[in-house]
Structures are given as structure tokens and as C-alpha cells.
Design an enzyme around this catalytic site. Structure first.
Site, PDB file in Angstrom:
ATOM      1  N   PRO A 230       0.793  -1.230   0.000  1.00 26.67           N
ATOM      2  CA  PRO A 230       0.000   0.000   0.000  1.00 26.67           C
ATOM      3  C   PRO A 230       0.827   1.282   0.000  1.00 26.67           C
ATOM      4  CG  PRO A 230      -0.075  -1.063   2.153  1.00 26.67           C
ATOM      5  CD  PRO A 230       0.572  -2.039   1.216  1.00 26.67           C
ATOM      6  N   ASN A 231       0.310   2.229  -0.726  1.00 24.30           N
ATOM      7  CA  ASN A 231       0.839   3.602  -0.822  1.00 24.30           C
ATOM      8  C   ASN A 231       2.109   3.712  -1.669  1.00 24.30           C
ATOM      9  OD1 ASN A 231      -1.199   4.838   0.878  1.00 24.30           O
ATOM     10  ND2 ASN A 231      -0.231   3.733   2.575  1.00 24.30           N
TER      11      ASN A 231
ATOM     12  N   ARG B 172       5.219  10.920  -2.761  1.00 27.92           N
ATOM     13  CA  ARG B 172       4.966  10.584  -1.356  1.00 27.92           C
ATOM     14  C   ARG B 172       6.219  10.817  -0.513  1.00 27.92           C
ATOM     15  NH1 ARG B 172       4.643   4.530   1.223  1.00 27.92           N
ATOM     16  NH2 ARG B 172       4.020   5.178   3.297  1.00 27.92           N
TER      17      ARG B 172
ATOM     18  N   TYR C 105      11.261   8.612   1.108  1.00 29.52           N
ATOM     19  CA  TYR C 105      11.182   7.514   0.140  1.00 29.52           C
ATOM     20  C   TYR C 105      11.877   7.780  -1.193  1.00 29.52           C
ATOM     21  CZ  TYR C 105       7.782   5.797   3.522  1.00 29.52           C
ATOM     22  OH  TYR C 105       7.190   5.349   4.677  1.00 29.52           O
TER      23      TYR C 105
ATOM     24  N   ASN D  90       7.905  -5.615  -0.759  1.00 30.53           N
ATOM     25  CA  ASN D  90       7.806  -4.491   0.172  1.00 30.53           C
ATOM     26  C   ASN D  90       6.337  -4.373   0.568  1.00 30.53           C
ATOM     27  OD1 ASN D  90       7.706  -2.152   1.599  1.00 30.53           O
ATOM     28  ND2 ASN D  90       8.767  -0.883   0.080  1.00 30.53           N
TER      29      ASN D  90
ATOM     30  N   ALA E 114       3.045  -0.611   5.012  1.00 31.74           N
ATOM     31  CA  ALA E 114       2.605  -0.612   6.417  1.00 31.74           C
ATOM     32  C   ALA E 114       2.072  -1.971   6.872  1.00 31.74           C
ATOM     33  CB  ALA E 114       1.547   0.465   6.624  1.00 31.74           C
TER      34      ALA E 114
ATOM     35  N   HIS F 161       3.960  -4.264   9.388  1.00 31.78           N
ATOM     36  CA  HIS F 161       3.911  -4.116  10.838  1.00 31.78           C
ATOM     37  C   HIS F 161       2.647  -4.706  11.463  1.00 31.78           C
ATOM     38  CE1 HIS F 161       7.075  -1.499   9.546  1.00 31.78           C
ATOM     39  NE2 HIS F 161       6.235  -0.654   8.979  1.00 31.78           N
TER      40      HIS F 161
ATOM     41  N   ASP G 148       1.414 -15.540   7.124  1.00 35.63           N
ATOM     42  CA  ASP G 148       0.954 -16.911   6.883  1.00 35.63           C
ATOM     43  C   ASP G 148       1.035 -17.270   5.395  1.00 35.63           C
ATOM     44  OD1 ASP G 148       0.487 -17.258   9.548  1.00 35.63           O
ATOM     45  OD2 ASP G 148      -1.692 -17.132   9.436  1.00 35.63           O
TER      46      ASP G 148
ATOM     47  N   GLU H  65      12.264  -9.581   2.029  1.00 34.93           N
ATOM     48  CA  GLU H  65      11.570  -8.375   2.519  1.00 34.93           C
ATOM     49  C   GLU H  65      12.447  -7.158   2.236  1.00 34.93           C
ATOM     50  OE1 GLU H  65      10.858  -8.521   6.749  1.00 34.93           O
ATOM     51  OE2 GLU H  65      10.125  -6.446   6.814  1.00 34.93           O
TER      52      GLU H  65
ATOM     53  N   HIS I  43      12.616  -2.686   2.290  1.00 35.56           N
ATOM     54  CA  HIS I  43      12.039  -1.382   2.640  1.00 35.56           C
ATOM     55  C   HIS I  43      12.953  -0.283   2.130  1.00 35.56           C
ATOM     56  CE1 HIS I  43       9.050  -3.277   5.159  1.00 35.56           C
ATOM     57  NE2 HIS I  43      10.015  -4.058   5.615  1.00 35.56           N
ATOM     58  N   LEU I  44      12.347   0.725   1.541  1.00 37.09           N
ATOM     59  CA  LEU I  44      13.124   1.869   1.053  1.00 37.09           C
ATOM     60  C   LEU I  44      13.811   2.578   2.221  1.00 37.09           C
ATOM     61  CD1 LEU I  44      10.112   2.911  -1.065  1.00 37.09           C
ATOM     62  CD2 LEU I  44      12.350   2.621  -2.139  1.00 37.09           C
ATOM     63  N   SER I  45      13.053   2.840   3.262  1.00 42.20           N
ATOM     64  CA  SER I  45      13.583   3.603   4.400  1.00 42.20           C
ATOM     65  C   SER I  45      14.213   2.665   5.418  1.00 42.20           C
ATOM     66  CB  SER I  45      12.447   4.402   5.045  1.00 42.20           C
ATOM     67  OG  SER I  45      11.477   3.530   5.583  1.00 42.20           O
TER      68      SER I  45
ATOM     69  N   ARG J 276      13.181   4.968  12.498  1.00 42.34           N
ATOM     70  CA  ARG J 276      11.904   5.698  12.455  1.00 42.34           C
ATOM     71  C   ARG J 276      11.050   5.346  13.691  1.00 42.34           C
ATOM     72  NH1 ARG J 276       9.278   5.029   6.782  1.00 42.34           N
ATOM     73  NH2 ARG J 276       8.102   6.829   7.558  1.00 42.34           N
TER      74      ARG J 276
HETATM   75  C1  DQA Z   1       8.126   1.116   3.929  1.00 38.97           C
HETATM   76  C2  DQA Z   1       8.211   1.345   5.429  1.00 38.97           C
HETATM   77  C3  DQA Z   1       6.848   1.191   6.081  1.00 38.97           C
HETATM   78  O1  DQA Z   1       6.940   1.440   7.472  1.00 38.97           O
HETATM   79  C4  DQA Z   1       5.861   2.177   5.481  1.00 38.97           C
HETATM   80  O2  DQA Z   1       4.580   1.978   6.043  1.00 38.97           O
HETATM   81  C5  DQA Z   1       5.821   2.111   4.007  1.00 38.97           C
HETATM   82  C6  DQA Z   1       7.064   1.992   3.270  1.00 38.97           C
HETATM   83  C7  DQA Z   1       9.464   1.401   3.214  1.00 38.97           C
HETATM   84  O3  DQA Z   1       9.626   0.964   2.094  1.00 38.97           O
HETATM   85  O4  DQA Z   1      10.319   2.086   3.786  1.00 38.97           O
HETATM   86  O5  DQA Z   1       4.767   2.241   3.393  1.00 38.97           O
HETATM   87  O6  DQA Z   1       7.808  -0.255   3.693  1.00 38.97           O
END
Ligand code: DQA
Length: 146
Positions: free
Chosen positions: A9-10, A17, A22, A73, A76, A79, A86, A97, A99-101, A106
Site C-alpha cells: 500500500p501507498n 509521497r 522515500y 515491500n 505498512a 507491521h 501466513d 523483505e 524497505h526503502l527507508s 523511524r
Molecule cells: C516502507 C516502510 C513502512 O513502514 C511504510 O509503512 C511504508 C514503506 C518502506 O519501504 O520504507 O509504506 O515499507
């Protein structure tokens, strides 16, 4: 070798964004860079994004029948989602897995991942390069197996 690149998502809003966190590349830019890298390794990518948890579960299930592994990725949902955890356990192909950040630098709620324990490995904090590092590791690992 076929690999699924799965974005949660997002991440469709990348580029606009929170670019300070990011980066300024769009999702299409990142996918294009990954496809370029995959070509070097003679790997074939399918890239998908969804804002919906169930769609991500379905994409993981579907990957079981055609992909050697997944770079994921979950945004959110990382978390919160036991359903994604599962699904990853159920499909039995390696999931990386990414993550950009740097989620550990954080908010505390981002330090928890529901999925890390069932993933092959994890790359965080390198911006779009988290994906390329994860993809490279996955491809090399899958090639070793052959
Ligand atoms: C994220 C980190 C997550 O905490 C956040 O909710 C995202 C992006 C990242 O790529 O850094 O949507 O997965």
C-alpha cells in the site's frame, strides 16, 4: 528464472509521497531499474502493486505456481499483517523483505515486522537500491541451487 516484485500500500504514490523519506523515483522508475538488472541475469520479472491486503495474499499464492521467489515491500502491512506472514509461510518459495527507508531509525511501530521471521532475508534503508540488492541476492541464491 521468474521473479515476482510485489509492492504494498501507498507505494503507488512514490515520487510524490514524502520524497525526503522515500526518494523521488516513481514506482515505474524503480520497476524499470529492476527489469534492467534482471536482464543482466537473464531473469524475468513480473511487477505488481496493491493497496489491499487480500490482493497481496492472492499475489503471493499465485506466485507459488510460476515464480522462483518474491521481492516484497509490504509497506505498512509489514507491521500488522499476520495474513501476509501466513501466506509467505504457506507458499514455500523464498521471499525477500525490502524497505526503502531504514525502518529502525523511524517510529517504534515500524521496528516490528510480522513477516521477517518467515522471509529468506531482508534489506532496509537503501532507498530503491534496497530492491535491487534484494533482487540480486535472490537471483544469486536461486542460481546457486541449480
Ligand atoms: C516502507 C516502510 C513502512 O513502514 C511504510 O509503512 C511504508 C514503506 C518502506 O519501504 O520504507 O509504506 O515499507
Amino acid at each position: 528464472m521468474k521473479i515476482l516484485i510485489l509492492h504494498g500500500p501507498n507505494l503507488n504514490l512514490l515520487g510524490t509521497r514524502e520524497p525526503g523519506i522515500y526518494g523521488s523515483l516513481t514506482l515505474a522508475d524503480i520497476n524499470a531499474k529492476l527489469v534492467e538488472l534482471a536482464v543482466e541475469y537473464h531473469a524475468e520479472l513480473t511487477c505488481k502493486q496493491s493497496n489491499h491486503e487480500g490482493d497481496l495474499v492472492d499475489a503471493l499464492h499465485d506466485a507459488r505456481s510460476w515464480a522462483g521467489g518474491v521481492v516484497f515491500n509490504p509497506g505498512a502491512y509489514t507491521h500488522t499483517s499476520i495474513a501476509l506472514r501466513d501466506a509467505i509461510s504457506a507458499i514455500g518459495i523464498p521471499v525477500v523483505e525490502v524497505h526503502l527507508s531504514n525502518v529502525y531509525a523511524r517510529e517504534e511501530f515500524r521496528h516490528v515486522s510480522m513477516i521477517s521471521a518467515v522471509c529468506k532475508g531482508k534489506v532496509v534503508g537503501f532507498g530503491w537500491r534496497s530492491y535491487s540488492l534484494g533482487l540480486r541476492a535472490l537471483i544469486e541464491m536461486l542460481s546457486d541451487k541449480k
